[in-house]
Scaffold this active site. Structure first.
Site, PDB file in Angstrom:
ATOM      1  N   LYS A 200       4.984  -9.313  13.200  1.00 55.82           N
ATOM      2  CA  LYS A 200       6.078  -9.101  12.259  1.00 55.82           C
ATOM      3  C   LYS A 200       5.840  -7.774  11.554  1.00 55.82           C
ATOM      4  CE  LYS A 200       7.509  -9.356   8.433  1.00 55.82           C
ATOM      5  NZ  LYS A 200       8.188  -8.318   7.562  1.00 55.82           N
ATOM      6  N   GLU A 276      -6.281  -7.791   4.857  1.00 63.67           N
ATOM      7  CA  GLU A 276      -6.718  -6.429   4.526  1.00 63.67           C
ATOM      8  C   GLU A 276      -5.746  -5.950   3.470  1.00 63.67           C
ATOM      9  OE1 GLU A 276      -6.903  -2.922   3.708  1.00 63.67           O
ATOM     10  OE2 GLU A 276      -5.858  -2.529   5.602  1.00 63.67           O
ATOM     11  N   CYS A 311      -4.059   2.521   1.742  1.00 62.39           N
ATOM     12  CA  CYS A 311      -4.814   1.548   0.951  1.00 62.39           C
ATOM     13  C   CYS A 311      -6.179   2.082   0.571  1.00 62.39           C
ATOM     14  CB  CYS A 311      -4.933   0.231   1.706  1.00 62.39           C
ATOM     15  SG  CYS A 311      -5.731   0.378   3.323  1.00 62.39           S
ATOM     16  N   GLU A 410      -2.945  -0.171  -7.843  1.00 54.22           N
ATOM     17  CA  GLU A 410      -2.722   0.609  -6.631  1.00 54.22           C
ATOM     18  C   GLU A 410      -1.331   1.235  -6.710  1.00 54.22           C
ATOM     19  OE1 GLU A 410      -3.689   0.019  -1.975  1.00 54.22           O
ATOM     20  OE2 GLU A 410      -2.374  -1.482  -2.851  1.00 54.22           O
TER      21      GLU A 410
END
Length: 509
Positions: A200, A276, A311, A410
């Site tokens: 996906k 992750e 990331c 983040e």
């Protein structure tokens, strides 16, 4: 709205290719299930818009629960009848190597789709994303017939075999920042081990995933082994994570959604979930570094790469107070060379953010940094707004407190927070002072300090006197709320296999 005018003959070539691709409606947005391109069972679709200029790239099948059910059923049938899982590792290797070769042969098409879909510069789609994704598929294919099982030490009356077996049907949910590479990180080890996969992709960047499925079939992967269901996270993603016939789920994305993946596993069949997730990586520069210039150049290049939408971006620069002014000045002097420009120009080094929502989020963090008292010494503005795309200047904040929003959250944009420290102990405390633990970097010419600090950092990868020079041979993943499990390297095989012990009694003569 004003389109970005090509600034070079090379930019004109890529712009013409993009115009033709869009005008001729050659982008196929249908799902890929059981070896075929199919519309969503409901007929629902959504528009795929380019962050470069807001143009409609194509209409994408809006996969929902029924489509996920069909894809999982196809994957399960393919797994149970052994059309892939029971092939010899050497046979699977040949198919995956051919798959990687086809990716390289179609590198221009894949790179163009990647750039149009999520806004990254075409030069990096060509030089980084395509070759690294192909390298990943090839590496796991090459490795799989060289991974041995074990024989345990037993009495002479027994033989104990410890064998890896494919886990079954793997669900893979990948993000929009590196759509092709993150897909390869899941597909390489999962397929090499003999699993079937339902992928996906993010609704923000589904195009290369769909193309990869076509190439896999051409390479000889049996129908049903690799399926792609585009759609929204709360529809297709949730259905995949909750599915009772999915044996393992590999997810890359935000920590917020990663928590949901774990919840969905608990609500369904306790499938294995490997997350992750986010990061707020610390780049630590001590006053004994042998090159202030190289450290400054490296943090700027690593953070501003991919528009900061990584990331593992080193978004917190921790620098000793005695050299901080010099380091900051060096970085600020480089900011003009990272200004956003046309992603289809091979000279461009910073492209567009993925969509308007991400632009608003980044600008909101910049505003929060100013309001909380950090010094914005470079950038901070929305630019090229008349193009219809989503561009923001590379931004540097100095004198940031580690408790500020821009130091804790983040951002996923080109925003650097500079935090000054007095000594080694404070540097370690600040570096570990976030919920994340994905990566870090230590800059010191003294090997004792480098080892000491690296051991003290709670991070999955610690770079020393460099950043991001590692490769497919080492694992990638994080501590704390940066996730669990590892992508890349032979350690990735652990996620997609079960260990089976067979204990055999041997009778005496």
């Amino acid at each position: 709205m004003s389109a970005i005018a090509p600034s070079s003959p090379q930019a004109r070539i890529w712009r013409d290719r993009a115009d033709a691709l869009i005008a001729e409606r050659r982008i196929d947005g249908r799902a890929f299930i059981n070896g075929l391109r199919v519309q969503a069972l409901s007929g629902a679709t959504f528009d795929c818009l380019s962050p470069i200029d807001g143009r409609l790239l194509g209409v994408i099948a809006r996969g929902e629960r029924a489509d996920v059910n069909a894809a999982v059923a196809s994957a399960r049938q393919a797994f149970e009848d052994g059309r892939w899982a029971r092939q010899a590792p050497a046979e699977r290797k040949r198919v995956l190597q051919r798959f990687a070769e086809l990716m390289i042969q179609h590198k221009d098409e894949l790179a163009l789709l990647e750039t149009l879909d999520m806004g990254k510069p075409i030069q990096y789609s060509l030089s980084v994303d395509v070759p690294l994704a192909a390298r990943c598929i090839n590496w796991f294919g090459e490795a799989i017939d060289k991974v041995y099982d074990e024989i345990a030490p037993t009495p002479h009356t027994a033989l104990a075999l410890i064998q890896r077996e494919p886990i079954g049907v793997v669900g893979a949910i990948v993000p929009w920042n590196y759509p092709m590479l993150m897909a390869a990180w899941k597909l390489g080890p999962a397929l090499a081990c003999g699993n079937s996969v339902v992928l996906k992709p993010s609704e923000k960047s589904p195009l290369t995933a769909l193309k990869l499925a076509e190439l896999a079939i051409k390479a000889g992967l049996p129908e049903g082994v690799f399926n792609v269901v585009p759609g929204y996270g709360h529809e297709a993603g949730e259905a995949l994570a909750l599915h009772m016939d999915v044996d393992a789920l590999g997810f890359t994305g935000s920590t917020r959604v990663g928590r949901k993946m774990l919840e969905y596993a608990g609500q369904s069949n306790l499938k294995r979930v490997f997350n992750e997730l986010g990061g707020k990586s610390a780049f630590i520069v001590f006053d004994d570094t042998d090159s202030i210039e190289r450290a400054a150049d490296t943090v700027a290049g690593s953070l501003f790469f991919n528009q900061g939408e990584s990331c593992n971006a080193p978004s917190r620069l921790l620098v000793h107070e005695s050299i901080a002014d010099e380091v900051v000045a060096r970085i600020v002097a480089q900011v003009p060379s990272y200004q956003p420009a046309d992603p289809l120009d091979p000279a461009t080094v910073m492209g567009a953010l993925v969509d308007e929502g991400q632009l608003r989020s980044v600008l909101g963090h910049i505003e929060a940094g100013v309001q909380q008292g950090a010094a914005c010494v470079a950038g901070g503005a929305h630019v090229l707004a008349d193009t219809g795309g989503f561009y923001v200047q590379p931004t540097v904040f100095d004198r940031v407190d580690n408790g500020m929003k821009i130091a804790q959250e983040e951002i996923f944009g080109p925003v650097l927070s500079v935090i000054r420290f007095k000594d080694e102990a404070e540097a370690i405390r600040l570096a570990n002072g976030t919920p994340y633990g994905l990566q870090a970097s230590v800059w010191s010419q003294h090997i004792d300090r480098a080892h000491r600090v690296a051991r003290a950092l709670k991070a999955g990868t610690v770079h020393v006197n460099q950043y991001d020079e590692d490769d497919i041979t080492v694992p990638f993943g994080g501590f704390k709320q940066s996730g669990n499990g590892r992508d890349k390297s032979l350690h990735a095989l652990d996620k997609y296999t079960e260990l089976k012990t067979t204990w055999i009694r041997i009778n005496g003569a």
